[in-house]
Design an enzyme around this catalytic site. Sequence first.
Site, short mmCIF file in Angstrom:
data_model
loop_
_atom_site.label_atom_id
_atom_site.label_comp_id
_atom_site.label_asym_id
_atom_site.label_seq_id
_atom_site.Cartn_x
_atom_site.Cartn_y
_atom_site.Cartn_z
CB SER A 473 -0.97 -0.04 1.18
OG SER A 473 -2.00 0.90 1.01
CG ASP A 560 -5.67 -2.77 -4.63
OD1 ASP A 560 -6.52 -2.11 -3.99
OD2 ASP A 560 -4.48 -2.80 -4.32
CG HIS A 592 -5.17 -2.68 -0.70
ND1 HIS A 592 -4.43 -2.02 -1.64
CD2 HIS A 592 -4.79 -2.14 0.50
CE1 HIS A 592 -3.67 -1.11 -1.06
NE2 HIS A 592 -3.85 -1.18 0.24
#
Length: 653
Positions: A473, A560, A592
Amino acid sequence: MVGDTSIPLIPRKTFFENPNAFNPRLSPDGHWLAWIAPVDGVMNVWVAPRDDLTKGRPLTRQTDRPIFQHWFARTNAHVLFSKDRDGDENFNLWCVGIGGSDPRNLTPYSAVLAIVLGMHHEDPNLIAVGMNDRDARWHDLYLVDIRTGERRLVYENKDEIASFIPDSRLNLRLATTMRDKGRGSAILKWTGAAFEEIMSIEADDVLSTEPLHVNRAGDAWFLRSSVGRDKAAILRVDWMTGAESLVARHDKADVTACMTDPRTEEVTAVSAEYIRSAWIAIDPATERDLTMLARELDGTIAIESQSDDDTLWVVAASSPDRPLAWHLLDRRLGKITSLFSARPKLEKVTLAPMHGVVIRSRDGLDLVSYLTLPATVTGVRPARPLPMVLQVHGGPWWRDGWHFNRDVQWLANRNYAVLQVNYRGSTGFGKTFTNAGDREWAGKMHDDLIDAVNWSIAEGIADPKRIAICGASYGGYASFVGATFTPDVFCCSVPVVGITNLETMLADPPPYWAAFYEQECHRVGDPRTPEGVALLKARSPLYRAGDITKPMLIGHGANDVRCKVGESDQIVAAMTARCIPVIYVVCPDEGHGFARPENDIAFKAIMEAFLARHLGGRAEPTGDDFKGSSHEIRAGGEVFRDINLDEATLPAP
């Protein structure tokens, strides 16, 4: 294998396979315990009598996506759980009876993210649920009957309400909304006919100020607030007068969690974490029991579930070199009973200690960081500099802590030093520290990481020629930044579900992030202004792809919705056009991150071989670690083959 072999190499699967069990929850009456554990390799909901876990049995038998989140309903006879599809983050809310009935989807609507907001303490069949099926940007408030799935609209959210807080009878009491073009916020009070603003929150306080809950009597509510102070404290607010009284604060860190008496919903203790987590008790009986638990369990303590009468607590305990384990405290008897460990295999091996260190940034900020060295190292300094992995946390509005981290322990077992840094922008250290990260992506936030790397070199910890950067991330973004903005610092990088173009990230966020979008523009850069566009381009790794000179391994989930797979596609295309070596791994059934352990283990096998090639640490043969994985090598097949995994088990590039 290469490197020091005096500590046995722990198999990857021991770190990354499904946990044995986790997340136990008591029924309100204390008679039952529900938890998450595997069924045929997929995490599902289990239940057993609280005093006899040998009678445990699965309530669900999901075969595709794992279940991670569940709640005991107040009926004492049902368990609620949430589940998405292939990582799309549209979590539907399900209900299953402990008697063996089939699970039912309580929110069977297209592309809906259901949020549990409360449970009725007098009618146990009713729950408050936020749903965004009418408008994907905003959640309406419903009462849902868990027996029938029938829903009744309580509030149609045409006023851009960001969050709702009902009381114990599910009456609407408080809400939050954005103001000042979304950069600030406001707390609203329900009058019975409309909302009225009772508190205005400036942009600098938004991330550390929020209403928490209303007490059972309904005459007060609790507020976490940094207004008028740097570190967020817990306040009790009188419902009628608005008078605030301080409940608890910490000198060096934000208060981040509260414990309440379930009979009154009054706060009995709070926790805060500077280097290590600490409890601050308000109630003497709670203080006595927390002190006893810390002494007997010797680690970080969290109270994860309580019976309605507050006589039974489910307690989580862990330390960096010991996996998470759960215990049951009977407060009447002062008796602690072990429930289970998340990863019992890891309790039988030697793990590495974690050292909390405070590193000074070039402009004088204290960066609370964590250094983990291989278990063969005695003390906080190795005899000679080691290959090191800089692991960057996501968020960025999050933090690293003194906790068990399986990625860190895996890397330390492979003979790497691992450094985790709470760079500016991280939360938990006061609003000044968090707000110092505003519009500093790839700027001073990255300087903090480089300052920490330089510290590790100066201290004789890290070999300057063998330092990798990795993360997911925001950590993935930081890894891309490390490879493009400071290409001479790191010998390789491993970005996972990362961002490469801040413009495209802000151009297409998930619709239900509408309440936070203006905050993102304020803190990252505004794509609607020329100045903002210039800043975003200047801080986007994509535009510096030509500066990449070191090997890179990229991982992404195809579904994602936060950092879309196009973020990685863009930089892979740019690198390929410039003939820069890259291995690009995509899982078509993930979002994600890699939730399915088969995918996670496969990626870790590739990453382990990649790091061994470029850092010189230990590596376990691949064996059957690709079995059941959906991963695709979308670029760099020839580089992939060259890192010497088990040739016989390699999938076609």
